[in-house]
Design an enzyme around this catalytic site. Structure first.
Site, PDB file in Angstrom:
ATOM      1  N   GLU A   1      -8.127   9.027   4.378  1.00  0.00           N
ATOM      2  CA  GLU A   1      -9.200   9.667   5.146  1.00  0.00           C
ATOM      3  C   GLU A   1      -9.275  11.174   4.935  1.00  0.00           C
ATOM      4  O   GLU A   1     -10.257  11.811   5.321  1.00  0.00           O
ATOM      5  CB  GLU A   1      -9.016   9.353   6.632  1.00  0.00           C
ATOM      6  CG  GLU A   1      -9.300   7.886   6.961  1.00  0.00           C
ATOM      7  CD  GLU A   1      -9.022   7.527   8.405  1.00  0.00           C
ATOM      8  OE1 GLU A   1      -8.341   8.327   9.096  1.00  0.00           O
ATOM      9  OE2 GLU A   1      -9.476   6.457   8.847  1.00  0.00           O
TER      10      GLU A   1
ATOM     11  N   GLU B   1      10.177  -4.596   1.824  1.00  0.00           N
ATOM     12  CA  GLU B   1      10.659  -3.508   2.674  1.00  0.00           C
ATOM     13  C   GLU B   1      12.175  -3.381   2.629  1.00  0.00           C
ATOM     14  O   GLU B   1      12.733  -2.342   2.989  1.00  0.00           O
ATOM     15  CB  GLU B   1      10.174  -3.689   4.112  1.00  0.00           C
ATOM     16  CG  GLU B   1      10.822  -4.820   4.882  1.00  0.00           C
ATOM     17  CD  GLU B   1      10.344  -4.864   6.324  1.00  0.00           C
ATOM     18  OE1 GLU B   1      11.191  -4.692   7.222  1.00  0.00           O
ATOM     19  OE2 GLU B   1       9.137  -5.043   6.548  1.00  0.00           O
TER      20      GLU B   1
END
EC number: 4.2.1.126
Length: 298
Positions: free
Chosen positions: A83, A113
């Site tokens: 963004e 992960e």
């Protein structure tokens, strides 16, 4: 087995009967837990400020900011980084690395992960002078730990954003933003309070970073270029707000600036041609107020 060393894995005594409550009471419980998050973030503002200052120094010297995360933490990092370019016109300087890559954004990929080596490989993109920020609710995700340790070896500065203020990994980084969000409404569901707190921290960090870099003027977005007619109209409105000048004058200045809002703004407020405004911005590393100050004193 619940890990008592990780606060978000603890059982929340306020929500043990959540599954037998009416719908509205479930929502009230969730909302009550959510209301605790802003105060948790407020408690770590000094650490966020320290990280912003490190990132300002890095970006002004030509470095980059890297986010590393898995699961919810990684997705929030990707959103934040994605963004910034359309909002502040800063492209490729704040980048997100998500365990498992783009495919893991919409669907969990098993074991990524827990792969510290994968984190280290992804950190190959980190260079001396960069900032590497690991994001992990537990404060110990192997992917994140691997990335941060590799970044340290490279000579980069490092930070950790976690919901575990006592995370041992926090001792290995320059800045640890440890969020004391406590146990979740649903045990271990860190997409809830921990995720909300992380989103607030990332918003505050990146927005303050952009402000400090001069990517705004007052509280206006002035680092966006006019790429289409709709955006051009919005930017003309921003210029009229910033200068108090007629829309026609602002539209002409924007055209003369090649659609660059900051150049147009410095040209209008500094009463100089677009070429001189461009030079002043270059000399001030893109900061509007700094460019105007240079024009006044130069």
């Amino acid at each position: 087995m619940i890990d008592c060393d990780v606060p978000t894995e603890g059982r929340n005594p306020r929500t043990v009967d959540v599954d037998v409550l009416p719908t509205i009471e479930v929502l009230r419980l969730i909302n009550a837990e959510d209301t605790t998050v802003p105060a948790v973030v407020a408690a770590v503002l000094p650490q966020i400020a320290e990280l912003v200052d490190l990132a300002v120094e890095s970006l002004r010297a030509g470095g980059r900011v890297h986010y590393f995360g898995a699961g919810t933490s990684g997705r929030l990092a990707v959103i934040d980084a994605a963004e910034l370019p359309p909002t502040f016109g800063l492209w490729g300087r704040v980048v997100a690395h998500h365990a498992g890559g783009l495919g893991a954004l919409s669907q969990a990929i098993e074991d990524v992960e827990d792969d510290a080596d994968l984190g280290a490989r992804d950190a190959a993109d980190v260079h001396p002078g960069d900032i590497a920020i690991g994001i992990a609710a537990s404060g110990r995700t192997p992917y994140v730990a691997g990335a941060l340790r590799a970044a340290v070896r490279t000579g980069a500065r490092t930070a950790l954003i976690s919901a575990n203020p006592r995370a041992p990994l926090g001792e290995e980084v320059d800045v640890h933003i440890g969020l004391a969000t406590g146990p979740e409404v649903i045990t271990g569901s860190t997409r809830m309070k921990a995720g909300t707190a992380t989103k607030l921290v990332l918003n505050a960090f990146s927005t303050t970073l952009m402000i400090r870099l001069g990517r705004t003027y007052s509280n206006l977005m002035v680092s966006v270029n006019a790429l289409n007619d709709k955006l051009r109209a919005r930017l003309v409105r921003i210029l009229t707000e910033a200068t108090g000048m007629d829309a026609g004058i602002c539209e002409t200045a924007l055209s003369e600036a090649g659609g660059d809002t900051r150049v147009a703004l410095v040209s209008l407020l500094g009463e100089v041609p677009a070429a001189r405004a461009t030079l002043a911005l270059q000399e001030s590393q893109g900061g509007v107020r700094e460019a105007l100050q240079r024009l006044r004193t130069g």
